[in-house]
Every structure is written in structure tokens, then in C-alpha cells.
Design a protein around this motif. Structure first.
Motif, PDB file in Angstrom:
ATOM      1  N   GLN A 143       0.810  -1.231   0.000  1.00  0.00           N
ATOM      2  CA  GLN A 143       0.000   0.000   0.000  1.00  0.00           C
ATOM      3  C   GLN A 143       0.844   1.282   0.000  1.00  0.00           C
TER       4      GLN A 143
ATOM      5  N   LEU B 186       2.461   1.763  -3.399  1.00  0.00           N
ATOM      6  CA  LEU B 186       1.523   2.271  -4.401  1.00  0.00           C
ATOM      7  C   LEU B 186       1.225   3.745  -4.185  1.00  0.00           C
ATOM      8  N   ALA B 187       1.119   4.137  -2.902  1.00  0.00           N
ATOM      9  CA  ALA B 187       0.832   5.550  -2.613  1.00  0.00           C
ATOM     10  C   ALA B 187       1.916   6.443  -3.202  1.00  0.00           C
TER      11      ALA B 187
ATOM     12  N   TYR C  62       4.151   5.516  -5.673  1.00  0.00           N
ATOM     13  CA  TYR C  62       4.273   5.307  -7.123  1.00  0.00           C
ATOM     14  C   TYR C  62       3.156   6.027  -7.885  1.00  0.00           C
TER      15      TYR C  62
END
Lengths: 135, 296
Positions: free
Chosen positions: A82, A85-86, A88
Motif C-alpha cells: 500500500q 503504491l501511494a 508510485y
């Protein structure tokens, strides 16, 4: 954990598209900077049969190793993924590749395109129909 | 902690314990624990509780208040949604988060549908990119890239919000154990009823019809939205009969004089989304009732 193994895992996790969408490495992601990285990377290596096996595997087998690690410990994998992803998906180049914008709308707000004639005509029909609910 | 006929029980707020005090069937004040850890008593002519569907039921149950309806009839506004994917760019991530368009076209009861009450439809803004990714089944690898390319800027979500009926099996009760604040914990028992399921399914069909008619080439149905179950209502419902209601129409507790409840727990039905305005209107009405009674 070798730098080559880390690069290979990152490439499988966030591959980019080879053109406009940068992969994880090009977006500046460093897997070891994230909590739970070591344990999840161990799971991935174990699923592949070791770091060397992962490095020599074809893309489909690398994908399978990540999927196996995720299936083995889904909560841990999600906690690891998570924050990555935040970072990226908030990278300007990544946002732009998906059609988003890294520029906030404040303070000027966001300009809306003028409504086209077809949409206006459709809304006119709705207005002419009148109120349906408790009308 | 409320005292009823000399018995003391309790209820906390986030910082310190506070409670109503009841003597001989009448609320007489407030017992609370201050930030300094000491216990205080504040006498009052009337105690007003506003803890909503969980907090109010907890306080009253922990205080030994007896009412057949207390803690029961817990109601939510269950939510399902359908997301349509479109070939053309929809510009969905622009604008503030929240409901852009809502429809009450199917809100009224129609017996031919086979269930009571109706549905509320909301067309909402598209998720931000990260949120969209986290909702994917596989939020990594090429599968994530493909899914985001298909969905981001190319989807519209239609939410279906329905109104639970008051069912006694859906309830708040106390646990046998004691929480860190020294008070009984809360146990919530809730099961989506067949009635609510029928409403949600009917709404999903209408949402899919809308999205297909608008040109969606694929529609994903989420039968019960995760992380929902908002609006905790109905656990101390109002009504004239103490056998089936906790308060009267002015929020006065049937069992205890000078004890009032002014929050969403007194809703006899769950009402429309969102309940905040209705709770506010009720609070104004009940405050007027109280002011009249005490002569102001």
C-alpha cells in the motif's frame, strides 16, 4: 538481498509499459525503504526457490512467485504494497500516464468544458418531463 | 454512569468517564471522571444523552435501564454499487468527492416490487488513482496497469442506498467483560435482512440499466459495499408505548423521569440518507419541548 533481486522484484511489481508509464525504479521507488519489505521479499524469494532462481526465472514465473507470496500472507503483502503504491501512483509521470494531473486545482478551480448541444438537448427533455418524485 | 434506584453503572466519553445519575427513578445529575482522574458529580434538573445508536444504548444498558426495545432495532443504510466502464474518457476524477446526482425515482414503496420502502441512487465522482488501484483484485504488475487503463477516467459508479427496517434481532448489547475504561464493552449483532437484500438487488438492476443505457461496455456489481454500515440508528426508539419504545415523542425516557435522549437512536425508522439533517431537526424540536416544560 542482492540489488539485482530487488530490481527484479520491483520490475515485476511495478513494470511500467516501456513507453510512457515509468516502472517502479524509474519512479524512484526503493523497496527497502518500506516497512515489512524484508519479510515479504523473503516470502517472494522462498516462493521462487531462492533469489538466484527468481533472477533466472521467466516473467511468468516471477509473477507466480509474487502471487504465491501474496497468497501465503495477504495481509502482510497488502501492508507492504500500500505505501509503495501511494508513492508510485502519486508520481507526476505516473499520474500523467494514466490521464491524471499532479497539479492541484486550487486556487483557481477546474475549468469545465462547455456542454455540447446534444447533452443540452437531452437535459431539456428531462426538464420538460417535469418532476417525477412526489410531483 | 447512571444510577437507577440507588444502583450505579457507567459510561465514558473519549477523555474521561461521564454518566447520568438516577435516584429513585429520576435523573438527578451527572457523574464524570475529569482529566485529573478524579470523580465529580454535577447535579442537574434534566440529563440529556446524545450518544447515538451505539453510545446511548451502551450508557442506558450499563446503567441498568430496563426497556424491551432498548438496544434493539439497530438500523443502517446498507450500500451496494455498480461501476460502468466506458470507452470514452469520462473525466470522473475531477471535482469534489461526494454525490453529484441523486435520484428518488424508485424511493417510494411499490408493492409490486415485493418489498417495502425503496431505493436511493447516487451517481458519484470516480475514485482517485490510488484508491482505484487498492480496490483491484490484484493491485500490482501488468494486471494493475491494464485495469487502471481501462477504468481510470473511464468509469461511472452508481451507489444504491437503502433503508433497513427495524428488526429486533439487529441489536446492541453489552459484553460480559470490562473495557480499559472500566465499563462494559459493546457487542453489535447485525445481519443484512432479506428485505434489505431485495432492495439492494433491485437497485443494482436499475443502476446497471442506467449504465448500459449510457453506453457502458462492462458493468461490475458490488452487492454490498465494503467499509459501509454508516448511520447507527434506532436502538432507543421513540413511541407512545413503553412496551415497544424507549422514549416518548419528546425524547423522554419512559423508564426514568428527567432523562432525555436526543440523537439518532430514537429514530423509529431509519429515514432517508443522510440522517444528519433529521437528527438536527429532532434536536431542535426536542429542545423546544424541553424549554417549554421548564418554563423558558
Amino acid at each position: 538481498m542482492s540489488p539485482a533481486f530487488l530490481d527484479a522484484v520491483l520490475a515485476a511489481l511495478l513494470p511500467g509499459d516501456g513507453t510512457r508509464l515509468p516502472g517502479g525504479a524509474a519512479a524512484g521507488i526503493d523497496l527497502l525503504a518500506y516497512d515489512a519489505a524484508a519479510s515479504v521479499l523473503d516470502l517472494i524469494a522462498a516462493a521462487a526457490g531462492g533469489e538466484a532462481a527468481f533472477l533466472s526465472a521467466l516473467p511468468a514465473a516471477r509473477h507466480a512467485a509474487l502471487a504465491a507470496a501474496e497468497a501465503r500472507s495477504p495481509e502482510q503483502f497488502r501492508r507492504f504494497l500500500q505505501p509503495i503504491l501511494a508513492d508510485y501512483l502519486e508520481t507526476p509521470a505516473v499520474l500523467a500516464a494514466f490521464g491524471g494531473s499532479a497539479t492541484p486545482p486550487q486556487p483557481g478551480g477546474r475549468a469545465l468544458a462547455e456542454m455540447d448541444r446534444q447533452t443540452l438537448a437531452a437535459l431539456e427533455r428531462v426538464r420538460a418531463r417535469g418532476k417525477r418524485w412526489r410531483g | 454512569m447512571a444510577e437507577r434506584a440507588g444502583r450505579r453503572c457507567g459510561a465514558p466519553d473519549r477523555r474521561h468517564r461521564s454518566a447520568g445519575e438516577v435516584e429513585a427513578g429520576r435523573a438527578t445529575g451527572l457523574l464524570y471522571r475529569g482529566a485529573d482522574g478524579r470523580d465529580y458529580r454535577q447535579p442537574a434538573g434534566c440529563v440529556v444523552i446524545a450518544g447515538n445508536g451505539i453510545g446511548t444504548a451502551r450508557l442506558l444498558l450499563a446503567s441498568g435501564i430496563e426497556s424491551p426495545a432498548l438496544g434493539r432495532h439497530l438500523m443502517y443504510h446498507p450500500v451496494a454499487y455498480a461501476r460502468g466502464m466506458f470507452a470514452e474518457a469520462m473525466d470522473g476524477p475531477a471535482g469534489p468527492v461526494g454525490c453529484a446526482i441523486y435520484s428518488h425515482e424508485f424511493y417510494e414503496t411499490d408493492a409490486s416490487r415485493g418489498f417495502k420502502r425503496g431505493i436511493h441512487l447516487q451517481v458519484t465522482r470516480e475514485n482517485a488513482l490510488l484508491l482505484q488501484a487498492l480496490r483491484l483484485e490484484q493491485p500490482w504488475g501488468e494486471a494493475m496497469t491494464r485495469a487502471l487503463r481501462e477504468e481510470f477516467h473511464h468509469s461511472i459508479a452508481v451507489l444504491i442506498t437503502v433503508e433497513d427496517l427495524p428488526e429486533p434481532e439487529n441489536r446492541v448489547s453489552l459484553t460480559a467483560g470490562t473495557e480499559s475504561d472500566g465499563l462494559p464493552g459493546v457487542k453489535v449483532e447485525y445481519r443484512l435482512s432479506a428485505e434489505s437484500r431485495c432492495m439492494l438487488d433491485f437497485g443494482l438492476d436499475r443502476a446497471e440499466e442506467m449504465l448500459r443505457a449510457a453506453g457502458a461496455h462492462r458493468v461490475v456489481r458490488v452487492p454490498l459495499a465494503p467499509l459501509t454500515g454508516w448511520h447507527l440508528l434506532g436502538t432507543a426508539r421513540m413511541g407512545p408505548d413503553p412496551a415497544i419504545a424507549v422514549t416518548d415523542a419528546s425524547g423522554r425516557c419512559h423508564g426514568v423521569a428527567d432523562l432525555r435522549i436526543v440523537d439518532g437512536s430514537i429514530f423509529p425508522t431509519v429515514g432517508a440518507v443522510n440522517p444528519g439533517s433529521t437528527i438536527g431537526a429532532l434536536a431542535l424540536k426536542l429542545a423546544d419541548d424541553l424549554a417549554r416544560e421548564i418554563g423558558r
